[in-house]
Design an enzyme around this catalytic site. Structure first.
Site, PDB file in Angstrom:
ATOM      1  N   TYR A  50       0.813  -1.221   0.000  1.00 25.75           N
ATOM      2  CA  TYR A  50       0.000   0.000   0.000  1.00 25.75           C
ATOM      3  C   TYR A  50       0.842   1.265   0.000  1.00 25.75           C
ATOM      4  O   TYR A  50       0.349   2.339  -0.352  1.00 25.75           O
ATOM      5  CB  TYR A  50      -0.931   0.034   1.216  1.00 25.75           C
ATOM      6  CG  TYR A  50      -1.907  -1.100   1.322  1.00 25.75           C
ATOM      7  CD1 TYR A  50      -2.138  -1.973   0.261  1.00 25.75           C
ATOM      8  CD2 TYR A  50      -2.594  -1.324   2.509  1.00 25.75           C
ATOM      9  CE1 TYR A  50      -3.031  -3.034   0.386  1.00 25.75           C
ATOM     10  CE2 TYR A  50      -3.494  -2.371   2.638  1.00 25.75           C
ATOM     11  CZ  TYR A  50      -3.706  -3.221   1.573  1.00 25.75           C
ATOM     12  OH  TYR A  50      -4.588  -4.265   1.710  1.00 25.75           O
ATOM     13  N   HIS A 108       1.012 -11.739   1.809  1.00 21.01           N
ATOM     14  CA  HIS A 108      -0.028 -10.988   1.107  1.00 21.01           C
ATOM     15  C   HIS A 108      -0.711 -11.814   0.015  1.00 21.01           C
ATOM     16  O   HIS A 108      -1.927 -11.812  -0.106  1.00 21.01           O
ATOM     17  CB  HIS A 108       0.562  -9.710   0.500  1.00 21.01           C
ATOM     18  CG  HIS A 108      -0.456  -8.645   0.248  1.00 21.01           C
ATOM     19  ND1 HIS A 108      -0.158  -7.304   0.253  1.00 21.01           N
ATOM     20  CD2 HIS A 108      -1.792  -8.714  -0.009  1.00 21.01           C
ATOM     21  CE1 HIS A 108      -1.251  -6.608   0.016  1.00 21.01           C
ATOM     22  NE2 HIS A 108      -2.254  -7.442  -0.156  1.00 21.01           N
TER      23      HIS A 108
END
Length: 279
Positions: A50, A108
């Site tokens: 992010y 992730h």
């Protein structure tokens, strides 16, 4: 140590960082996290991918809420899943987050540099050394969970997967995944529950929202909570943060659920050719 996840957490994907167009607003992320904590949120979710861990860390440090009251989660980038890279980049994440540990560290995606036999022992080491409290995975199927459980010494505390009205928990690999997770004490965490806003305009969702006099977002979050999953929902304004926080108190009847589950459109956001459900 058992992981206790609040049913609603703050998702921070894209908050403060908009890659490529020059419109970054770092204060948006800091303000959103601070406001969320002030309102009572106690689960904040971010990721190396992010690009805003430093902003999340700044907000938590500035908040009046103690660090030990917040379940802080981040995720290791798929390109950083070689053993040494997991160790090095996790410590870099901790520096950006201004903390000595994270409560939950995720793989992730099980793609790119992911190799169970190399990646997962690094997560065990980080846990043994006190840098993380719990090991999590994201975008895993039952098959990839089985492999991971066979390699890890630590239990898998959570699996974060995409769930929303166009990708319901009762279909596809998800129908098998939720019972498996319940059997093995793995928290299921829904990401992108509003499908980046696309689910808010679906006619059945809007009909249920009008019936109850609430927002479509509240309807979707309440619907997901009935599946006994936790949710991380992105919001940047106080009004939206407050509205989302009220979702668990909304009771949907059978007619409401049938309306939502009558949605025929299917859409998976951020799909990857090498994702496990495409193999």
């Amino acid at each position: 140590m058992t992981l206790h996840l609040p049913r609603l957490g703050l998702g921070t994907s894209d908050l403060g960082i908009t890659l490529g167009d020059g419109d970054d607003d770092p204060e948006e992320c800091v303000t959103a996290v601070e406001t969320a904590l002030d309102l009572g949120y106690r689960h904040v979710d971010t990721a190396q991918m992010y690009g805003n861990e430093h902003l999340v860390g700044k907000a938590i440090e500035r908040s009046d809420v103690g660090r030990d009251e917040v379940v802080l989660a981040t995720k290791v980038h798929p390109q950083n899943l070689a053993y040494d890279d997991v160790i090095e980049t996790t410590k870099e994440s901790l520096d950006r987050l201004r903390t000595d540990y994270v409560d939950l560290l995720y793989v992730h995606w099980p793609i790119d540099a992911y190799d169970p036999d190399e990646t997962l022992p690094a997560f065990d080491r980080l846990r043994e050394e006190g840098y993380i409290d719990h090991v999590g995975v994201s975008n895993f199927t039952v098959e990839t969970l089985e492999v991971a459980r066979g390699v890890l010494d630590a239990p898998i505390a959570a699996n974060q997967i995409q769930l929303h009205p166009m990708l319901p928990p009762t279909e596809g690999e998800r129908a098998e995944l939720l019972p498996y997770a319940a059997e093995h004490d793995i928290e299921v965490v829904a990401w992108s529950p509003l499908a980046r806003g696309e689910a808010l305009s679906l006619a059945p969702v809007r009909a249920v929202a009008e019936k109850h006099g609430v927002s479509p977002a509240r309807v979707i979050l309440a619907w997901l909570s009935d599946f006994d999953v936790s949710v991380v929902a992105k919001a940047s304004t106080r009004d939206h943060l407050e509205d989302n926080l009220e979702a668990p108190s909304l009771s949907l009847d059978d007619e409401d659920v049938e309306r939502i589950e009558s949605i025929e459109e299917r859409k998976r956001l951020f799909d990857r050719e090498d994702a496990p459900w495409n193999q």
